[in-house]
Design a protein around this motif. Structure first.
Motif: not given
Length: 184
Positions: A161-162, A153-156, A116-117
């Motif tokens: 938070s980036l 599932n926490d990836f998004s 994912q870019a």
């Protein structure tokens, strides 16, 4: 001599702050928790490698990850931080959750099996792409399935938070240039 003491103190403080951004017993590169954790107990990481290189961004992991994760950082064509479910990683079953990678804009990230870019980055006049690489197969033992899926599932939320370090400007992703003669 008196003028060099403040410079030495400043250099030491800078070195200590960079070291706080990441150190691991696994490798010289890391993404261990920084002192910055929110009231909910979430874990903020600033990934670096080779004694402080990188560090362009930070992410916050949910407090529920606790001691159940492992990170691995290093240099590739840019630099990366991989996130793993610790038990399955330690047992040789993978545990790969995702990887955040910083590549020069001339790197063809479309060769990655699942990506994912996220965004482009400009650092000291140089341009990069921030890419997430995702697993393509099962990376867990049956007894850890619920934990692994929960962490996956926490990836998004982790991407949301980036945050970017001082001097790093978020830009648009630069699409890789297609080379001629690729046969497709």
């Amino acid at each position: 001599m008196k003028r060099s003491i403040p410079a030495l103190v400043l250099a030491l403080a800078l070195a200590l702050s960079l070291a706080a951004c990441g150190r691991s017993e696994k490798t010289a590169a890391s993404a261990q928790p920084t002192a910055a954790a929110d009231k909910a107990g979430n874990i903020t990481l600033c990934p670096t490698y080779d004694d402080g290189k990188g560090g362009y961004f930070s992410v916050t992991l949910p407090a529920s990850w606790g001691d159940d994760y492992l990170t691995e950082c290093g240099a590739n064509d840019g630099y990366y931080v991989g996130f793993y479910e610790k038990t399955d990683y330690d047992n040789g079953l993978g545990g790969f959750l995702f990887m955040l990678e910083v590549f020069p804009t001339d790197y063809d990230y479309t060769v990655l099996p699942e990506y994912q870019a996220i965004c482009g980055l400009t650092v000291d006049g140089a341009n990069y792409n921030l890419i997430a690489e995702l697993p393509t197969d099962v990376q867990f033992a049956n007894e850890n399935a619920d934990l692994y899926r929960s962490m996956s599932n926490d990836f998004s939320a982790i991407l949301k938070s980036l945050t970017f370090s001082k001097g790093v400007m978020r830009t648009e992703v630069t699409a890789p240039t297609q080379t001629s003669g690729s046969g497709s």
